[in-house]
Design an enzyme around this catalytic site. Structure first.
Site, PDB file in Angstrom:
ATOM      1  N   SER A 126      85.698 -35.445   0.256  1.00 34.78           N
ATOM      2  CA  SER A 126      85.045 -36.746   0.119  1.00 34.78           C
ATOM      3  C   SER A 126      85.706 -37.636  -0.926  1.00 34.78           C
ATOM      4  CB  SER A 126      83.567 -36.549  -0.236  1.00 34.78           C
ATOM      5  OG  SER A 126      82.911 -35.789   0.750  1.00 34.78           O
ATOM      6  N   HIS A 177      82.947 -39.102  -5.628  1.00 34.43           N
ATOM      7  CA  HIS A 177      82.933 -40.269  -4.753  1.00 34.43           C
ATOM      8  C   HIS A 177      83.315 -41.534  -5.518  1.00 34.43           C
ATOM      9  CE1 HIS A 177      80.264 -38.683  -1.234  1.00 34.43           C
ATOM     10  NE2 HIS A 177      81.188 -37.812  -1.611  1.00 34.43           N
TER      11      HIS A 177
END
Length: 248
Positions: A126, A177
């Site tokens: 991610s 993230h």
């Protein structure tokens, strides 16, 4: 830029880096979950801050390719297949893999320093994928010559939703993230120096002569609704996979 209508043969010839990355995702997932010594691979490669502090610096890289849950590996792989090809073509193979890995490493370094030694083990692509969105974000804000308005709206919509999901899902590495996104945006001006818009590239390896033009719906009003439906169907699939991540 984000419509995938080529064959598997054409895709792997045109986007070899993404093909290899997704293959590694799936191979490691199968090995870690179903094959002998999978637990050993997981224990050696997973992001674990106390181990990094002891000098196991490879753990800043290996988690980028590792996933546990089926929803997790499908979500990240599908996201890469949708949003990675345009950048692989625009940046070239070397620049693409460099910025992808760099964003992932930045995300894991941030997790190490800001998460501290008590931060739980972590893994997943991610952070690197958010790095790609960081590149797109820079393009939307500062390189409008590389991305049209329609695709800019798609990028910003998906990015906003992705950030919202980041903060509402308790199983997500928020630091990875955010800093993956920041890392990609920070590196973008260096890597985009000689980039050309995606629609200027011709895909010579497609036997059906498929070409990709992100502006084609401007010329064909009839296709506008079709394109929008495809995009929302793709986004719906991502949402469903995201829900499965929370269940499994």
């Amino acid at each position: 830029m984000f419509i995938r209508n080529e064959s598997f043969y054409s895709f792997r010839r045109n986007y070899p880096v993404i093909t290899v990355i997704v293959a590694i995702h799936l191979l490691l997932f199968v090995w870690m979950n179903f094959l002998p010594f999978g637990y050993l691979i997981r224990n050696i490669g997973i992001g674990f801050n106390p181990a990094v502090a002891q000098g196991e610096y490879w753990r800043l890289i290996t988690p980028i390719f590792m996933h546990i849950g089926v929803g997790h590996v499908l979500f990240n792989s599908f996201s890469l297949v949708l949003f990675g090809p345009a950048l692989e073509k625009m940046l070239g193979k070397i620049k693409f893999i460099t910025i992808y890995l760099s964003a992932g490493i930045i995300a894991n370094i941030a997790t190490f320093y800001l998460g501290g030694l008590s931060y739980p083990p972590h893994l997943g692509a991610s952070g690197a994928i958010f790095g790609l969105f960081g590149v797109y974000l820079y393009m939307v804000l500062n390189r409008k010559d590389l991305i049209d308005q329609a695709n800019s709206q798609i990028v910003m919509t998906i990015l906003i939703i992705g950030l919202i999901m980041t903060f509402i899902n308790s199983n997500i590495n928020i630091l990875a993230h955010l800093f993956g996104l920041i890392g990609g945006a920070a590196l973008a001006p260096i890597f985009l120096v000689k980039a050309r818009p995606f629609y200027t590239y011709t895909h010579i390896h497609d036997p059906e002569k498929v070409t990709f033009n992100p502006n084609r719906w401007r010329r064909r009003r009839l296709n506008n609704k079709v394109v929008q439906k495809i995009l929302w169907i793709g986004f719906g699939i991502l949402v469903v996979i995201g829900i499965l991540m929370r269940l499994f």
